[in-house]
Design an enzyme around this catalytic site. Structure first.
Site, PDB file in Angstrom:
ATOM      1  N   ASN A  10      12.513  -1.462  -2.130  1.00 31.81           N
ATOM      2  CA  ASN A  10      11.343  -1.566  -1.250  1.00 31.81           C
ATOM      3  C   ASN A  10      11.433  -3.215  -0.994  1.00 31.81           C
ATOM      4  OD1 ASN A  10       8.684  -2.407  -0.520  1.00 31.81           O
ATOM      5  ND2 ASN A  10       7.784  -0.763  -1.741  1.00 31.81           N
ATOM      6  N   LYS A  13       8.265  -5.523  -2.084  1.00 32.62           N
ATOM      7  CA  LYS A  13       8.471  -5.793  -3.337  1.00 32.62           C
ATOM      8  C   LYS A  13       9.271  -6.877  -3.529  1.00 32.62           C
ATOM      9  CE  LYS A  13       7.220  -1.955  -5.736  1.00 32.62           C
ATOM     10  NZ  LYS A  13       7.326  -0.867  -6.822  1.00 32.62           N
ATOM     11  N   ASP A  70       7.063  -0.893 -12.773  1.00 28.72           N
ATOM     12  CA  ASP A  70       6.404   0.224 -12.490  1.00 28.72           C
ATOM     13  C   ASP A  70       4.970  -0.027 -12.623  1.00 28.72           C
ATOM     14  OD1 ASP A  70       6.497   3.044 -11.821  1.00 28.72           O
ATOM     15  OD2 ASP A  70       6.154   3.643 -13.785  1.00 28.72           O
TER      16      ASP A  70
HETATM   17  P1  IMP Z   1       5.226   1.708  -7.798  1.00 31.50           P
HETATM   18  O1  IMP Z   1       5.410   1.782  -9.250  1.00 31.50           O
HETATM   19  O2  IMP Z   1       4.870   0.106  -7.330  1.00 31.50           O
HETATM   20  O3  IMP Z   1       5.911   2.547  -6.900  1.00 31.50           O
HETATM   21  O4  IMP Z   1       3.738   2.250  -7.608  1.00 31.50           O
HETATM   22  C1  IMP Z   1       3.528   3.691  -7.935  1.00 31.50           C
HETATM   23  C2  IMP Z   1       2.103   4.077  -7.150  1.00 31.50           C
HETATM   24  O5  IMP Z   1       0.956   3.478  -7.568  1.00 31.50           O
HETATM   25  C3  IMP Z   1       2.219   3.958  -5.717  1.00 31.50           C
HETATM   26  O6  IMP Z   1       2.826   5.096  -5.096  1.00 31.50           O
HETATM   27  C4  IMP Z   1       0.872   3.846  -5.330  1.00 31.50           C
HETATM   28  O7  IMP Z   1       0.035   4.937  -5.154  1.00 31.50           O
HETATM   29  C5  IMP Z   1       0.291   3.117  -6.348  1.00 31.50           C
HETATM   30  N1  IMP Z   1       0.081   1.588  -6.203  1.00 31.50           N
HETATM   31  C6  IMP Z   1       0.897   0.782  -6.765  1.00 31.50           C
HETATM   32  N2  IMP Z   1       0.617  -0.482  -6.236  1.00 31.50           N
HETATM   33  C7  IMP Z   1      -0.616  -0.394  -5.384  1.00 31.50           C
HETATM   34  C8  IMP Z   1      -1.182  -1.364  -4.753  1.00 31.50           C
HETATM   35  O8  IMP Z   1      -1.013  -2.560  -4.697  1.00 31.50           O
HETATM   36  N3  IMP Z   1      -2.261  -0.817  -4.206  1.00 31.50           N
HETATM   37  C9  IMP Z   1      -2.738   0.732  -4.057  1.00 31.50           C
HETATM   38  N4  IMP Z   1      -1.902   1.458  -4.644  1.00 31.50           N
HETATM   39  C10 IMP Z   1      -0.779   1.023  -5.484  1.00 31.50           C
END
Ligand code: IMP
Length: 199
Positions: A10, A13, A70
């Site tokens: 990503n 990120k 995560d």
């Molecule tokens: P990841 O681990 O960063 O991929 O986040 C997992 C899931 O959490 C994402 O697919 C979103 O649904 C939710 N998420 C993570 N960060 C955010 C944020 O800053 N705003 C809203 N949803 C988030």
């Protein structure tokens, strides 16, 4: 300059991490530089498990110090759900909107006072000598109708009482300063500054 691999494809990120860690004597690179690395499955039961799985997998494959992250949205009334399943709350290939709608449905009729939630990000670091992790938490309330057009994921229903706005109603650079991910990265910056990284 020594390199650290952020186990993410990503680009947003990666940029955010590079920006927060820019004063440290390390170059943070992403998985786009290693196209042969297969997709890393998030099979852990907790955010910590998943962040460690990512950092360990990349460290074992590449041999450079690695970071994994995560994030989950933890709703008190739902005993911490969607939590580690935040990305697939409404099913395997669920879109952001499906997950958001499922959460609103699960909280249907629940009064505002019982809709406390937190976003939590765990960032893990693995090198030859150590495994370390930090977490960033931001608390809010899940409102019953989406507000705002910015952000992603659950942002339009995550309301910050001090700002009287949802995450989707504030500009991205402002969000990054107070968000779970921003806070975790800030703690990680302090952690990294404290010990020398042997490759
Ligand atoms: P990841 O681990 O960063 O991929 O986040 C997992 C899931 O959490 C994402 O697919 C979103 O649904 C939710 N998420 C993570 N960060 C955010 C944020 O800053 N705003 C809203 N949803 C988030």
């Amino acid at each position: 300059m020594d390199k650290i691999v952020f186990a993410t494809s990503n680009i947003n990120k990666l940029r955010e991490a590079q920006s927060i860690l820019k004063d440290l004597p390390y170059q943070v690179i992403g998985l786009d530089e290693f196209p042969n690395i297969p997709e890393i499955k998030e099979t852990g039961k907790t955010l910590l498990d998943n962040s460690l799985i990512k950092a360990r997998t990349v460290y074992n494959l590449i041999g450079l110090p690695s970071i994994g992250d995560d994030t989950g949205l933890e709703v008190e009334y739902l005993n911490g759900a969607p939590g580690v399943k935040s990305a697939r709350y409404a099913g395997g290939n669920a879109a952001y909107k499906d997950n958001l709608n499922k959460l609103l449905k699960d909280l249907d009729g629940v009064p505002l006072g019982k809709r406390k939630a937190q976003f939590r990000t765990v960032i893990s670091f693995v090198n030859a000598l150590t495994e370390q992790w930090v977490e960033g938490i931001v608390e809010g309330i899940i409102i019953d109708k989406p507000r705002g057009s910015g952000g992603f994921g659950y942002d339009p229903i995550f309301y910050l009482p001090e700002l009287k706005k949802t995450f989707a109603e504030i500009p991205m650079d402002e969000k990054n300063k107070i968000s779970h991910r921003g806070l975790a990265l800030e703690k990680f910056r302090i952690l990294l500054g404290k010990f020398y990284l042997t490759k």
